[in-house]
Design a protein around this motif. Structure first.
Motif: not given
Ligand SMILES: [Mg+2]
Ligand SMILES: Nc1ncnc2c1ncn2[C@@H]1O[C@H](COP(=O)(O)OP(=O)(O)O)[C@@H](O)[C@H]1O
Length: 361
Positions: A218-219, A233
């Motif tokens: 998800s990064n 991130d």
């Molecule tokens: Mg993240």
């Protein structure tokens, strides 16, 4: 202060149409700021001061790292606003705003339009792309010249962890040591092996590089075709060994069970996922790694998984304060599940090494 007031402290372009919370926000509170017309949209984040004690140092790392990547993207004819995170400065020239009233730090970056976030690596293709995303990030920074601020002290440093470990056993705050003798032996039996590995970092055989240190899928942002756009991130980016990113990603990407699985028969390392992740990573980083990094790449998964066993067990003995628990032995269960994953990796280590050698050939 409201998010609107906070956002007004930043030197953004355009006119704000709306500000809305985005996602679950495990660590930071994230808002998406939409503007009217053609100006960019923005991401506004409250940075978690408990997790990151020195936000100015963290933001300084992010500014330096993204500037280095952008120069490279521009030279290659790419789009620096899509292929890298872009920090938006506050009107006073700082890369963050400190809300003194509430003691919170805030930061803004440009929202990368049309990007897609994927939460879990549910296929081998996504494991490959996860490796590619982190590999590309490291590769763009492989020639980054200076050390970064050490924003998280002792990160993945097993010598430091063993010092904490020895203190924990000596204190034995809750008298739990006698109840986890077998588990303690897991950590003690590997002491020399793990310190020997860390020695390669200490003597410079494994060089310091810019690493991401939060390698979740998800990064990594994807474009509409599902191709990797960039890693986001960057709060945890620091100088470390490249192998820490690989090992930490493999620890989570390859586990067939849950981190706190009570059913140990579900926990193992999936060798196909291992191959896919490493193939993606090496598709970017192959030519940048030195011989020592190549030789120890497969071991990095074992090292980071072991460190997690140690940290879980240490926290359990210390009274389960670091990880949230749903029942009293939750962190002991985590220790046992992580140890099962470690054993699975150790059993498959010859195959893991063979795969790395094959991919490097
Ligand atoms: Mg993240
Ligand atoms: N610059 C950006 N462009 C597009 N989406 C973003 C951007 N920054 C964050 N996001 C979205 O917000 C989510 C949370 O942001 P992130 O920086 O990863 O915070 P957290 O520390 O809470 O994980 C990301 O997974 C992504 O979906």
């Amino acid at each position: 202060m409201t998010p609107e007031n906070i956002f007004n402290q930043f030197a953004y372009e355009g006119e704000v149409a709306s500000i809305k919370p985005l996602g679950e926000g495990f660590i930071n509170d994230t808002f998406i700021v939409r503007t009217t017309g053609d100006t960019p949209d923005y991401i506004l984040q409250r940075k978690n001061h408990n997790v990151f004690p020195d936000v100015p140092a963290m933001m300084d790392n992010i500014v330096k790292v993204t500037a280095h990547m952008k120069a490279k993207i521009i030279r290659a004819g790419g789009d620096p606003l899509r292929e890298s995170l872009t920090v938006v400065f506050a009107k006073d020239g700082l890369p963050y705003y400190f809300d003194a009233e509430e003691g919170n730090y805030w930061a803004v970056c440009i929202f990368i339009a049309g990007s897609v976030t994927i939460d879990n690596a549910t296929s081998l293709d996504l494991c490959f792309k996860g490796g590619q995303g982190i590999g590309r990030f490291q590769k763009m920074l492989a020639d980054y010249p200076e050390p970064l601020h050490e924003t998280i002290k002792g990160f993945h440093n097993i010598r430091f962890r063993y010092e904490q470990w020895d203190d924990t056993l000596r204190r034995d705050k809750f008298g739990l040591v006698k109840t986890v003798q077998e588990e303690i032996k897991w950590v003690e039996d590997r002491r020399q092996q793990m310190l020997d590995f860390w020695h390669l970092v200490e003597d410079g055989s494994l060089p310091m590089r810019v690493t991401h240190n939060d390698t979740k899928l998800s990064n990594i942002l994807f474009d509409k075709n599902g191709d990797v756009l960039c890693a986001i991130d960057l709060d945890t980016c620091m100088s470390s060994t490249a192998l820490n990113d690989v090992g930490d990603a493999l620890r989570s990407y390859t586990n067939t069970g849950a981190e706190d699985d009570r059913d140990l028969s579900r926990v193992s390392m999936d060798i196909d996922r291992f191959r896919a992740y490493v193939a993606g990573y090496l598709s970017e980083m192959k030519d940048s790694l030195n011989d020592c990094e190549r030789e120890w790449l497969a071991f990095s998964a074992i090292y980071i998984t072991f460190e997690q066993v140690l940290r879980f067990l240490m926290d359990y003995i210390d009274g389960s304060t670091y990880w949230k628990i749903q029942y009293p032995t939750h962190t002991l269960v985590r220790t046992q599940a992580q140890y099962r994953l470690l054993q699975s990796m150790e059993a498959q280590y010859p195959q893991m090494q063979a795969i790395v050698r094959e991919l490097l050939a």
